[in-house]
Design an enzyme around this catalytic site. Sequence first.
Site, PDB file in Angstrom:
ATOM      1  N   GLY A 152       0.698  -1.672   0.097  1.00  0.00           N
ATOM      2  CA  GLY A 152       0.274  -0.102   0.169  1.00  0.00           C
ATOM      3  C   GLY A 152       0.778   1.395   0.367  1.00  0.00           C
TER       4      GLY A 152
ATOM      5  N   GLY B  45      -1.464   8.104   0.659  1.00  0.00           N
ATOM      6  CA  GLY B  45      -1.680   7.428   1.696  1.00  0.00           C
ATOM      7  C   GLY B  45      -0.869   7.691   2.518  1.00  0.00           C
ATOM      8  CB  ILE B  46      -0.001   5.680   5.481  1.00  0.00           C
ATOM      9  CG1 ILE B  46      -1.386   6.520   6.964  1.00  0.00           C
ATOM     10  CG2 ILE B  46       0.540   5.324   6.352  1.00  0.00           C
ATOM     11  CD1 ILE B  46      -2.440   5.668   7.663  1.00  0.00           C
ATOM     12  N   GLY B  47       1.052   4.630   3.299  1.00  0.00           N
ATOM     13  CA  GLY B  47       2.264   4.517   2.610  1.00  0.00           C
ATOM     14  C   GLY B  47       3.230   5.147   2.155  1.00  0.00           C
TER      15      GLY B  47
ATOM     16  CE1 TYR C 103      -9.355  -0.378   8.293  1.00  0.00           C
ATOM     17  CE2 TYR C 103     -10.344   1.011  10.748  1.00  0.00           C
ATOM     18  CZ  TYR C 103      -9.575   0.971   9.643  1.00  0.00           C
ATOM     19  OH  TYR C 103      -7.890   1.415   9.399  1.00  0.00           O
TER      20      TYR C 103
HETATM   21  N1  LIG Z   1      -6.562   7.348   7.130  1.00  0.00           N
HETATM   22  C1  LIG Z   1      -6.870   6.849   8.145  1.00  0.00           C
HETATM   23  O1  LIG Z   1      -7.832   7.341   8.416  1.00  0.00           O
HETATM   24  C2  LIG Z   1      -6.146   5.515   8.628  1.00  0.00           C
HETATM   25  C3  LIG Z   1      -6.564   5.141  10.240  1.00  0.00           C
HETATM   26  C4  LIG Z   1      -6.207   4.481  11.327  1.00  0.00           C
HETATM   27  C5  LIG Z   1      -5.511   3.514   9.968  1.00  0.00           C
HETATM   28  N2  LIG Z   1      -5.516   3.759   8.967  1.00  0.00           N
HETATM   29  C6  LIG Z   1      -4.251   2.644   7.902  1.00  0.00           C
HETATM   30  O2  LIG Z   1      -3.361   2.556   7.138  1.00  0.00           O
HETATM   31  C7  LIG Z   1      -3.292   2.118   6.526  1.00  0.00           C
HETATM   32  C8  LIG Z   1      -3.220   2.976   4.709  1.00  0.00           C
HETATM   33  O3  LIG Z   1      -4.252   3.483   5.103  1.00  0.00           O
HETATM   34  P1  LIG Z   1      -4.391   5.309   3.951  1.00  0.00           P
HETATM   35  O4  LIG Z   1      -4.806   6.080   5.046  1.00  0.00           O
HETATM   36  O5  LIG Z   1      -3.060   5.976   3.903  1.00  0.00           O
HETATM   37  O6  LIG Z   1      -5.222   4.982   3.450  1.00  0.00           O
HETATM   38  P2  LIG Z   1      -5.266   5.420   1.362  1.00  0.00           P
HETATM   39  O7  LIG Z   1      -4.720   6.287   0.767  1.00  0.00           O
HETATM   40  O8  LIG Z   1      -5.810   4.748   0.757  1.00  0.00           O
HETATM   41  O9  LIG Z   1      -4.419   3.822   0.820  1.00  0.00           O
HETATM   42  C9  LIG Z   1      -4.077   2.764   0.915  1.00  0.00           C
HETATM   43  C10 LIG Z   1      -3.041   1.975   0.382  1.00  0.00           C
HETATM   44  O10 LIG Z   1      -3.569   0.535   0.729  1.00  0.00           O
HETATM   45  C11 LIG Z   1      -3.038  -0.262  -1.053  1.00  0.00           C
HETATM   46  N3  LIG Z   1      -4.959  -1.129  -0.889  1.00  0.00           N
HETATM   47  C12 LIG Z   1      -5.847  -1.390  -1.014  1.00  0.00           C
HETATM   48  N4  LIG Z   1      -6.123  -2.244  -0.787  1.00  0.00           N
HETATM   49  C13 LIG Z   1      -5.154  -3.077  -1.306  1.00  0.00           C
HETATM   50  C14 LIG Z   1      -5.115  -4.097  -1.869  1.00  0.00           C
HETATM   51  N5  LIG Z   1      -5.801  -5.585  -1.751  1.00  0.00           N
HETATM   52  N6  LIG Z   1      -3.828  -4.730  -1.595  1.00  0.00           N
HETATM   53  C15 LIG Z   1      -2.814  -3.992  -1.979  1.00  0.00           C
HETATM   54  N7  LIG Z   1      -3.110  -2.796  -1.592  1.00  0.00           N
HETATM   55  C16 LIG Z   1      -4.097  -2.693  -0.885  1.00  0.00           C
HETATM   56  C17 LIG Z   1      -3.749   0.937  -1.932  1.00  0.00           C
HETATM   57  O11 LIG Z   1      -3.616   0.862  -3.038  1.00  0.00           O
HETATM   58  P3  LIG Z   1      -4.240   0.128  -4.485  1.00  0.00           P
HETATM   59  O12 LIG Z   1      -6.052   0.964  -3.958  1.00  0.00           O
HETATM   60  O13 LIG Z   1      -4.055   0.474  -5.338  1.00  0.00           O
HETATM   61  O14 LIG Z   1      -5.104  -1.095  -3.868  1.00  0.00           O
HETATM   62  C18 LIG Z   1      -2.988   1.985  -1.579  1.00  0.00           C
HETATM   63  O15 LIG Z   1      -1.896   2.350  -1.816  1.00  0.00           O
HETATM   64  C19 LIG Z   1      -4.368   1.103   5.980  1.00  0.00           C
HETATM   65  O16 LIG Z   1      -4.180  -0.335   7.097  1.00  0.00           O
HETATM   66  C20 LIG Z   1      -5.583   1.654   6.921  1.00  0.00           C
HETATM   67  O17 LIG Z   1      -6.719   1.292   7.520  1.00  0.00           O
HETATM   68  C21 LIG Z   1      -6.116   5.113   7.981  1.00  0.00           C
END
Ligand SMILES: NC(=O)c1ccc[n+]([C@@H]2O[C@H](COP(=O)([O-])OP(=O)(O)OC[C@H]3O[C@@H](n4cnc5c(N)ncnc54)[C@H](OP(=O)(O)O)[C@@H]3O)[C@@H](O)[C@H]2O)c1
Length: 254
Positions: A18, A22-24, A155
């Site tokens: 990921g 976002g975070i990644g 979730y």
């Molecule tokens: N944002 C928040 O408020 C928050 C809070 C707590 C925890 N988190 C956690 O932080 C992590 C990153 O989230 P983010 O907020 O940065 O969200 P994001 O911007 O939506 O990024 C998510 C990343 O994961 C990838 N991804 C999603 N489903 C996937 C799959 N099946 N296989 C491979 N890659 C996949 C996406 O790429 P593709 O869509 O192209 O696959 C994207 O690179 C997640 O685990 C999330 O649960 C986020």
Amino acid sequence: MNAIPTARLHGKTALITGGSSGIGLATARLFRAEGARLAITGRDPDSLARAQAELGADTLAIRSNTGRLDEIAALMAQLRADCGRLDVLFVNAGIAKATPFDRVTEDQFDEIMATNFKGAFFTIQQALPLLADKASVIVTTSIANRKGSPDYSVYAASKAALHSLVQSLGPALSGRGIRVNAISPGPVATPMFGRAGLPTELMQARKRALAEKSPLKRLAAPEEIARAALFLASDDSSYMVGAEIVVDGAISLV
Ligand SMILES: NC(=O)c1ccc[n+]([C@@H]2O[C@H](COP(=O)([O-])OP(=O)(O)OC[C@H]3O[C@@H](n4cnc5c(N)ncnc54)[C@H](OP(=O)(O)O)[C@@H]3O)[C@@H](O)[C@H]2O)c1
């Protein structure tokens, strides 16, 4: 004379699942600035290409659905061929979809669990032969893993499972000097909010309500989570094993 600061991940190879958003992606930028060689994953080829263009052509941008074991195996085979080993594994890919309990379907349940928990579990398992001794494994959980979340119960449960996994693996892998830890973010301003399956207005209202709830009166920036990831990735956190760093602006305390 002041010491010259050295890049904290110099000579290290890091996989960020990921890592295209976002975070990644914020973490990929920081790891790169700290000298790491990078591999990132995601499913959407356009996001991967954009991230690679920004991070540099030497970044491996690999299309891989973490919910599928065959794709995890192919990912590890490619990394073995191209990198030989991993010093840092950031298990971060995840989805957050609104799932009011009385309307959750089996498909929604399976998709969230497969992405957030099964994918993380088997990514770490299949990375084991590639992980260098003293490697750092970092898992992105969420404050939802302890507080629960009525409209996000699947979730929250997937993240609680990850919290448990980190506690199991921390002691189990420490024999090889591999440290497994978690970062538990509160709400972070990333594209994830737009992917929750909520109408735009409702999603904006949710973001405002979450920001208002924090004593800091704002969401986290993804870079603020990336800095915790850098700490766990580097030798600065050498005595941390099986731990979870909460980065939530105190939201879980109020
Ligand atoms: N944002 C928040 O408020 C928050 C809070 C707590 C925890 N988190 C956690 O932080 C992590 C990153 O989230 P983010 O907020 O940065 O969200 P994001 O911007 O939506 O990024 C998510 C990343 O994961 C990838 N991804 C999603 N489903 C996937 C799959 N099946 N296989 C491979 N890659 C996949 C996406 O790429 P593709 O869509 O192209 O696959 C994207 O690179 C997640 O685990 C999330 O649960 C986020």
